[in-house]
Motif scaffolding. Structure first.
Motif, short mmCIF file in Angstrom:
data_model
loop_
_atom_site.label_atom_id
_atom_site.label_comp_id
_atom_site.label_asym_id
_atom_site.label_seq_id
_atom_site.Cartn_x
_atom_site.Cartn_y
_atom_site.Cartn_z
N ILE A 83 0.86 -1.19 0.00
CA ILE A 83 0.00 0.00 0.00
C ILE A 83 0.90 1.24 0.00
O ILE A 83 1.88 1.31 0.75
CB ILE A 83 -0.90 0.02 1.26
N GLY A 84 0.56 2.19 -0.84
CA GLY A 84 1.33 3.44 -0.85
C GLY A 84 2.69 3.30 -1.49
O GLY A 84 3.69 3.80 -0.98
N ALA A 85 2.75 2.60 -2.63
CA ALA A 85 4.01 2.47 -3.37
C ALA A 85 4.09 3.63 -4.37
O ALA A 85 3.21 3.81 -5.20
CB ALA A 85 4.07 1.12 -4.09
N PHE A 86 5.20 4.36 -4.31
CA PHE A 86 5.30 5.68 -4.93
C PHE A 86 5.38 5.68 -6.45
O PHE A 86 6.14 4.90 -7.04
CB PHE A 86 6.54 6.40 -4.38
N GLY A 87 4.64 6.57 -7.06
CA GLY A 87 5.00 7.17 -8.32
C GLY A 87 4.76 6.44 -9.61
O GLY A 87 5.56 6.58 -10.53
N ALA A 88 3.70 5.67 -9.76
CA ALA A 88 3.52 4.97 -11.02
C ALA A 88 2.04 4.80 -11.35
O ALA A 88 1.21 4.72 -10.46
CB ALA A 88 4.19 3.60 -10.96
N GLN A 89 1.76 4.75 -12.65
CA GLN A 89 0.42 4.35 -13.09
C GLN A 89 0.38 2.83 -13.24
O GLN A 89 1.36 2.14 -12.99
CB GLN A 89 0.06 5.07 -14.38
N LEU A 90 -0.77 2.34 -13.65
CA LEU A 90 -1.07 0.91 -13.50
C LEU A 90 0.05 -0.05 -13.95
O LEU A 90 0.52 -0.86 -13.15
CB LEU A 90 -2.37 0.56 -14.23
N ILE A 91 0.45 0.02 -15.22
CA ILE A 91 1.33 -1.03 -15.73
C ILE A 91 2.71 -0.95 -15.07
O ILE A 91 3.29 -1.98 -14.68
CB ILE A 91 1.44 -0.95 -17.28
N ASP A 92 3.24 0.25 -14.89
CA ASP A 92 4.53 0.40 -14.20
C ASP A 92 4.40 -0.03 -12.74
O ASP A 92 5.33 -0.63 -12.17
CB ASP A 92 4.99 1.87 -14.23
N TRP A 93 3.29 0.30 -12.14
CA TRP A 93 3.06 -0.08 -10.73
C TRP A 93 3.05 -1.60 -10.58
O TRP A 93 3.64 -2.16 -9.65
CB TRP A 93 1.74 0.55 -10.26
N LEU A 94 2.40 -2.29 -11.52
CA LEU A 94 2.39 -3.76 -11.48
C LEU A 94 3.81 -4.29 -11.58
O LEU A 94 4.22 -5.16 -10.81
CB LEU A 94 1.55 -4.32 -12.63
N ASN A 95 4.56 -3.76 -12.54
CA ASN A 95 5.91 -4.28 -12.78
C ASN A 95 6.88 -3.90 -11.67
O ASN A 95 7.76 -4.68 -11.30
CB ASN A 95 6.44 -3.77 -14.13
#
Ligand code: GUN
Ligand code: ZN
Length: 436
Positions: A83-95
């Protein structure tokens, strides 16, 4: 027989406030009586007080709102640690974050520890039922349902299906995904209060063959769910178009493989077209609206007004979407949903928000015959919301003139601090004063 009697200001629903004017049930001094986990009486205290069996203590909450337990229609138990992982939209956040976190769930002990934290957080936030993603590993599903069995909760979950576009350790194959899911259905679906959801992560991480077998498995497995994501992010939608050029759109991918119907829960649907919304309606599928996630990942503003258009109203529930979502609290989720709606020129009142968090969520999960409202015959999952939880909330709620205003203030200012107690099947499963 185990009986529980709780007294206080109770609210519930007899219908959908997006569609009818008198949906709210509001009883300022109510009795909830439960026997063996089922509600056996609900109504005005003065009328029902004689129904309390001899020897059963009445627990009175004078400064509270009692309501059905909250229903979280979309959450990833395996993402609690990100929870609260910084700085990305969906696809980057997944990776960058998600796929790494989920690989740790190959370890049974890690899964078990995470399940404990997750259930503690649900109950402390008044959430009594959730539809949850596990990871791809069957042992991550076992840990989830074993914890649910221990707590006596009504939960739905499943193993993620992914056979492409994710790190190798997280991939299954169409056949192993099918076989593992089938074995988990045999093991868990209908055990205790648990039910199984066939869980293709989203169209980009499943091959056509995997989606086809998921549809086959669903047809073979009565009463199970399909749980996936749709149209959350614009780049995601473009990617689906590239991967499935033969389909008319994102939703049509699921439709083509027989994955749309009652008991299909689609997370997000932020960018659905009018025609796609109409197809969700005709299929009897449901949308999990996840405002804190949509804001956190910058995904977009869900069109709640269009989704609940009385001409073709969709089944909609709230989802926290932990870990892209930023809170386990359905109260905080209501707060953010209000603002998302406001930015879409829609005024979301708290009667509707409390409906979405309770009976609306239960209806989205096709569980409205069992949970979601205070009514005789329903399972006795309910919560106690403390209207004086903080000095500021006490001050503010003292200046309210109606139950609608009181609920609105709770929905805007409330969070886990306002959850005084959570009852599962008539038994206190969380008591704030004991937890602190
Ligand atoms: N789409 C595919 N996987 C996920 C996920 O884990 N979280 C969210 N928010 N969207 C997704
Ligand atoms: Zn999600």
């Amino acid at each position: 027989m185990t009986a529980t009697a709780v007294r206080g200001h109770a609210i519930s629903f007899r219908g959908d406030p997006f569609l009818v004017a008198d949906a709210l049930i509001d009883i300022e001094d109510a009795l909830i009586l439960t026997e063996d986990g089922i509600i056996t009486a609900f109504g005005p205290w003065v009328q029902f007080r004689d129904r309390v069996p001899d020897g059963v203590d009445v627990v009175h909450y004078p400064d509270a709102i009692l309501c059905a337990g909250f229903v979280d229609t979309h959450v990833h138990y395996v993402q609690t640690a990100i929870i609260g992982a910084f700085g990305a939209q969906l696809i980057d956040w997944l990776n960058s974050y998600t796929f790494k976190a989920e690989q740790r769930f190959a370890d049974r002990a890690h899964a078990q520890a995470a399940a404990t934290v997750f259930f503690d957080a649900l109950l402390a936030n008044g959430t009594t039922t959730a539809l949850a993603f596990a990871a791809m590993y069957p042992q991550s599903v076992d840990a989830f349902f074993e914890e649910s069995l221990r707590r006596g909760t009504r939960m739905i979950g499943g193993k993620v299906l992914m056979d492409r576009n994710a790190p190798e350790p997280l991939l299954d194959s169409p056949q192993t995904g099918y076989d593992d899911s089938k074995a988990l259905i045999a093991k868990w679906h209908g055990r205790g209060r648990n039910q199984y959801a066939i869980t293709p992560r989203f169209a980009p991480t499943s091959s056509p063959k995997q989606l086809e077998l998921a549809g086959t498995l669903w047809r073979e497995s009565p009463g199970t769910y399909v749980h996936t994501h749709v149209s959350e992010n614009l780049n995601e939608i473009s990617w689906v178009r590239e991967l499935f050029p033969e389909r008319s759109g994102y939703l049509d991918v699921y439709d083509h493989y027989g994955l749309l119907g009652p008991r299909t829960v689609l997370a997000h649907g932020v960018h659905l077209t009018d025609a796609e919304r109409r197809r969700v309606f005709d299929a009897g599928a449901a949308i999990a609206h996840c405002p804190t996630s949509n804001l956190f990942l910058g995904s977009g503003l869900f069109a709640l007004g269009a989704a609940k258009d009385p001409a073709a109203p969709l089944h909609v529930g709230f989802g926290t979407d932990i870990g892209a979502g930023t809170t386990f609290s359905l109260l905080t989720t209501m707060n953010e949903a209000y603002k998302v709606a406001a930015l879409n020129s829609y005024r979301l009142d708290a009667v509707k928000s409390f409906y979405l968090a309770t009976l609306g969520g239960a209806t989205a999960l096709a569980l409205d015959d069992k949970i979601g409202s205070l009514a005789v015959g329903k399972e006795a999952d309910f919560i106690v919301l403390d209207t004086k939880a903080t000095p500021l909330l006490e001050y503010r709620t003292a200046h309210t003139d109606s139950v609608e205003e009181l609920l609105f203030v709770l929905s805007i200012m409330g969070d886990d601090r306002a959850v005084a107690a959570t009852y599962i099947a008539g038994t206190p499963a969380y008591l704030r004063h004991a937890a602190r």
